[in-house]
Design a protein around this motif. Structure first.
Motif, PDB file in Angstrom:
ATOM      1  N   PHE A 158       0.659  -5.116   0.617  1.00  0.00           N
ATOM      2  CA  PHE A 158       0.737  -6.191  -0.478  1.00  0.00           C
ATOM      3  C   PHE A 158       0.998  -7.522   0.012  1.00  0.00           C
ATOM      4  O   PHE A 158       0.785  -8.572  -0.690  1.00  0.00           O
ATOM      5  CB  PHE A 158       1.799  -5.789  -1.554  1.00  0.00           C
ATOM      6  N   LEU A 159       1.905  -7.623   1.112  1.00  0.00           N
ATOM      7  CA  LEU A 159       2.137  -8.979   1.682  1.00  0.00           C
ATOM      8  C   LEU A 159       1.033  -9.666   2.136  1.00  0.00           C
ATOM      9  O   LEU A 159       1.020 -10.934   1.731  1.00  0.00           O
ATOM     10  CB  LEU A 159       3.319  -8.675   2.855  1.00  0.00           C
ATOM     11  N   ASP A 160       0.322  -9.107   2.621  1.00  0.00           N
ATOM     12  CA  ASP A 160      -1.108  -9.749   3.155  1.00  0.00           C
ATOM     13  C   ASP A 160      -1.752 -10.259   2.074  1.00  0.00           C
ATOM     14  O   ASP A 160      -2.669 -11.249   2.257  1.00  0.00           O
ATOM     15  CB  ASP A 160      -1.728  -8.702   4.118  1.00  0.00           C
ATOM     16  N   ARG A 161      -1.523  -9.494   0.846  1.00  0.00           N
ATOM     17  CA  ARG A 161      -2.413 -10.179  -0.326  1.00  0.00           C
ATOM     18  C   ARG A 161      -1.544 -11.027  -1.310  1.00  0.00           C
ATOM     19  O   ARG A 161      -1.955 -11.496  -2.418  1.00  0.00           O
ATOM     20  CB  ARG A 161      -2.862  -8.960  -1.223  1.00  0.00           C
ATOM     21  N   GLY A 162      -0.532 -11.555  -0.845  1.00  0.00           N
ATOM     22  CA  GLY A 162       0.293 -12.604  -1.437  1.00  0.00           C
ATOM     23  C   GLY A 162       1.093 -11.837  -2.492  1.00  0.00           C
ATOM     24  O   GLY A 162       1.678 -12.687  -3.553  1.00  0.00           O
ATOM     25  N   LEU A 163       1.216 -10.639  -2.693  1.00  0.00           N
ATOM     26  CA  LEU A 163       2.115  -9.845  -3.660  1.00  0.00           C
ATOM     27  C   LEU A 163       3.512  -9.345  -2.950  1.00  0.00           C
ATOM     28  O   LEU A 163       3.415  -9.108  -1.921  1.00  0.00           O
ATOM     29  CB  LEU A 163       1.318  -8.886  -4.323  1.00  0.00           C
ATOM     30  N   MET A 164       4.246  -9.429  -3.938  1.00  0.00           N
ATOM     31  CA  MET A 164       5.632  -8.407  -3.242  1.00  0.00           C
ATOM     32  C   MET A 164       5.472  -7.054  -3.563  1.00  0.00           C
ATOM     33  O   MET A 164       5.037  -6.463  -4.399  1.00  0.00           O
ATOM     34  CB  MET A 164       6.544  -8.969  -4.144  1.00  0.00           C
ATOM     35  N   PRO A 165       6.091  -6.268  -2.482  1.00  0.00           N
ATOM     36  CA  PRO A 165       5.904  -4.971  -2.329  1.00  0.00           C
ATOM     37  C   PRO A 165       6.897  -4.187  -3.129  1.00  0.00           C
ATOM     38  O   PRO A 165       8.114  -3.687  -2.431  1.00  0.00           O
ATOM     39  CB  PRO A 165       5.917  -4.472  -0.923  1.00  0.00           C
ATOM     40  N   HIS A 166       6.900  -4.342  -4.466  1.00  0.00           N
ATOM     41  CA  HIS A 166       8.225  -3.599  -5.159  1.00  0.00           C
ATOM     42  C   HIS A 166       8.440  -2.494  -4.949  1.00  0.00           C
ATOM     43  O   HIS A 166       7.150  -1.599  -4.976  1.00  0.00           O
ATOM     44  CB  HIS A 166       7.949  -4.053  -6.752  1.00  0.00           C
ATOM     45  N   VAL A 167       9.679  -1.812  -5.004  1.00  0.00           N
ATOM     46  CA  VAL A 167       9.895  -0.403  -5.209  1.00  0.00           C
ATOM     47  C   VAL A 167      10.689  -0.146  -6.344  1.00  0.00           C
ATOM     48  O   VAL A 167      11.367  -1.096  -6.761  1.00  0.00           O
ATOM     49  CB  VAL A 167      10.745  -0.102  -3.921  1.00  0.00           C
ATOM     50  N   TYR A 168      10.697   1.062  -6.910  1.00  0.00           N
ATOM     51  CA  TYR A 168      11.128   1.334  -8.030  1.00  0.00           C
ATOM     52  C   TYR A 168      12.088   2.766  -7.929  1.00  0.00           C
ATOM     53  O   TYR A 168      11.997   3.755  -8.845  1.00  0.00           O
ATOM     54  CB  TYR A 168      10.165   1.683  -9.119  1.00  0.00           C
TER      55      TYR A 168
END
Length: 744
Positions: free
Chosen positions: A183-193
């Motif tokens: 997700f980081l490479d796509r500009g998104l935060m890798p959220h966890v739940y």
């Protein structure tokens, strides 16, 4: 505890294990109903029991168990004592408690880290993964096992919702923990739940634990009744006194009973005199004297003397066992409204899965920059909050508490349908003899005709006729003459004339004993002075019996059946409850009028045959009234079966109690008003429960899907969804428990 319904089917009740929601109960029902040899199956989610009617030549309990096990549940087909069942339940509760505590302890740091320090520590995600894994894979294991068992048969239930929501969130979080670069490479935060997963499971387990505890309290009436029977008993074998277990006692055994002990079986006193507290049966606070020849009933308390009794009924045949069985079956039965709820619950989970898919799709298509995160959160929230537990618990918990409360008050309810329908009653029909009156008449007056010669011979013939009859009035006359030492003669012919009296032949001569109507039909001459005397006796609320040969009346006998001391107050209570009261009797009009006046009843019918009583019930029903029939005798059985609600007096005949939907253990008409009030309170509770359960789902599912987000920016957190789901189930059960203290 099998009951043979007929030669081809058996009705059995089995404890069920592994159910978590109403959909579970529906799955078991539908699977069993589709099985060969199963005539009907009904699962009580709240009571955790299965009632099944099956053909023993086609299927067996072990095959039924295999069918249920295929979809992830279990039924206990082996005979288990109540102690064994309670021990099993206690172990299950202890395990649920352990898992709830562990899940709560591990979920708390995960919640703190996930909500407040999720970006503070580089190793934070790994720490939350290690803490969440045991919560999901150990504490939440039951949900995944249940969901897989259902999925194999293309079914879904609450386990499916919980497993999907927490499983998806956990897998997504693990992926972002192990491979955040995606997700980081796509500009998104890798959220966890992880916090959502851990807290959801902890909340759901806590809700289930509180729910199970509340359901256990709702069946306290059964435990109280079962606690009335002692576990061991002293019996005499020859001249030796032995102490044996209660289930080893056989019919015919001599039982030794000491002061202060509970009577272990139904039996007849053969030695000793005592006073027995029978309040658990009759509700009467004063102890009853018992002496040789009198019956004792299991569960009652011997107060004073020592005595011996012969066991007449043991085990499941005793009056106490019959009461326990009646309460258990009533708590396990389904009210008509519950059948509708079951159908809704059966299609509810698939509908929720469709809504969850639509929610995810809508967010992916219409969402903003963080569409994937929000789609995932909303989908998880929908799956968690839509659990139909509250819906499934709404009716059965209220029924269980209502039936149990009734049992504590001496009101035995045969099935949930009777409890639900009783609140609609607006007209009550009372039989006179044994219901308003004591049903134990005695002879008060004897008047012989001038034409009656050879009175000694005629008395013997009259006594012999009444000795053949089972009518309560005949028994009073029989007792009256027997105490005088009168002997009987054998009639050449005897027959009972329903609603009229009896006839018999002695030495070729026919004799009649009965009411005035009988004599008129037989064209028997009745002197005016006998008619006047009879009229005066009837005005005094006494029942008159004429004795005649084929030509003329020979005597008039007056029998008085005292009115119960609580009858007038009971009638008043029913009138205050808004019920219209009618009295029906086969007795004459004058006696009926006198009794009706004394107890405050305006409407009454006299000189009715059993079929006439049933016809009167139909007449009121045709006027739009909901009719309750209260009776105690075989002659009331037809009217009881015809009425909308049938109520039997507990001291009446077995036939009346078998027909009746409600049995009053106390000989007190005030119990009729209490039964109706109990029904009203129970139905009100069911409606409250269903309202809140439906409103909860109708309001919360759209909010969970994100309906408010475009307007307010509010998105329901899955953790709050889990808490709300647990709270809804607990609130429904708690509302039902209010019936235990409600005044009726």
């Amino acid at each position: 505890m099998a009951i043979v319904k007929d030669k081809k089917t058996i009705k059995d009740t089995f404890p069920v294990e592994g159910m978590t929601c109403a959909s579970c109960a529906n799955s078991i029902e539908s699977m069993l109903k589709a099985s060969d040899g199963v005539v009907d199956a009904s699962v009580n989610f709240a009571g955790k029991t299965l009632q099944v009617v099956y053909e023993p030549e086609v299927t067996s309990p072990s095959q039924l168990r295999n069918t249920v096990q295929e979809i992830g549940f279990d039924i206990l087909t082996e005979q288990k004592t109540q102690e064994e069942l309670e021990a099993r339940q206690a172990r299950a509760m202890a395990q649920l408690k352990r898992k709830t505590i562990v899940a709560g302890v591990l979920a708390f740091p995960v919640f703190i880290m996930g909500m407040f320090f999720h970006n503070t520590f580089t190793w934070g995600n790994w720490a939350m993964l290690l803490l969440t894994a045991p919560v999901l894979l150990w504490a939440g294991q039951r949900f995944f096992i249940g969901a897989w068992a259902q999925a194999k048969h293309f079914r879904a239930n609450m386990d499916t919702l919980v497993a999907l929501s927490t499983g998806i969130a956990f897998v997504f979080s693990v992926f972002n923990t192990v491979y955040p670069e995606f997700f980081l490479d796509r500009g998104l935060m890798p959220h966890v739940y992880y916090e959502a997963v851990a807290v959801i499971i902890a909340f759901i387990l806590l809700g289930k634990y509180l729910e199970e505890g509340a359901k256990d309290r709702s069946s306290s009436a059964i435990k109280k009744l079962m606690g009335l029977q002692p576990k061991s008993v002293r019996i005499m074998r020859g001249e030796v006194e032995l102490e044996v277990k209660i289930d080893e006692v056989q019919v015919g055994d001599r039982v030794v009973l000491l002061p202060g002990e509970r009577v272990p079986v139904d039996g007849e006193v053969i030695a000793g005199t005592t006073y027995v507290d029978e309040s658990m049966l009759s509700g009467e606070p004063l102890p009853v004297q018992k002496q040789p020849g009198d019956m004792l009933y299991a569960g009652t308390i011997n107060q004073k003397g020592s005595l011996q009794l012969v066991a007449r009924k043991t085990g499941g045949e005793t009056t106490l066992a019959h009461i326990i069985k009646l309460v258990q079956e009533a708590q396990g039965s389904k009210a008509p409204v519950q059948k509708l709820v079951d159908k809704i619950a059966g299609i509810f989970v698939p509908v929720v899965l469709v809504i969850a898919i639509l929610t995810f799709t809508a967010w992916v298509v219409l969402g903003g920059e963080a569409y994937l995160t929000e789609a995932l959160l909303s989908t998880i929230s929908v799956l968690v909050i839509a659990c139909p537990c509250a819906l499934g618990l709404a009716t059965p918990t209220a029924i269980m508490v209502g039936v149990g409360r009734g049992a504590e008050q001496g009101i035995l309810i045969k099935d949930a349908e009777s409890l639900e329908h009783a609140h609609k009653v607006n007209a009550v029909i009372l039989d006179k003899t044994g219901t308003i009156t004591l049903g134990k008449p005695s002879v008060t007056d004897v008047l012989w005709a001038d034409e009656a010669i050879e009175q000694d011979k005629l008395q013997k013939l009259f006594f012999s006729m009444e000795a053949q009859s089972e009518h309560p009035i005949a028994q009073a006359i029989y007792t009256f003459y027997k105490e005088q030492g009168q002997r009987t003669a054998q009639p050449e012919h005897f027959s009972s004339l329903t609603g009229l009296g009896i006839e018999a032949d002695f030495e070729g001569q026919r004799y009649f004993a009965g009411n005035e109507k009988l004599l008129r039909e037989q064209r028997v001459i009745v002197p005016d002075y006998l008619l006047q005397a009879a009229k005066q006796l009837q005005e005094d609320a006494k029942t008159v019996i004429f004795f005649s040969d084929a030509k003329q009346a020979l005597a008039v006998f007056a029998v008085s059946d005292p009115i119960k001391s609580t009858a007038a107050e009971g009638v008043k209570d029913m009138q205050e409850a808004g019920l219209e009261i009618y009295m029906l009797t086969g007795d004459n009009r004058q006696t009926a009028a006198a009794v009706a006046k004394q107890v405050g009843i305006e409407h009454y019918q006299a000189e009715l045959l059993p079929g006439d009583k049933a016809d009167f019930v139909k007449k009121l029903q045709s006027q739009g009234k909901k009719v309750a029939m209260v009776g105690d005798g075989i002659n009331d059985a037809q009217a009881l079966a015809t009425a909308d609600i049938s109520i039997a007096m507990g001291q009446g005949t077995d036939v009346a109690m078998d027909v009746a939907g409600i049995t009053l253990m106390r000989s007190d008409l005030s119990q009729v008003a209490r039964a109706v009030n109990l029904s009203r309170a129970t139905v009100q509770t069911i409606r409250q429960n269903l309202f809140w359960a439906f409103i909860y789902n109708v309001v919360c599912i759209p909010i969970a899907a994100g309906l408010l987000y475009p307007f307010t920016g509010f998105l329901l957190n899955p953790m709050l969804a889990g808490a709300a789901m647990a709270l809804s189930s607990v609130s429904v059960v708690t509302n039902s428990l209010r019936l235990r203290v409600k005044k009726i």
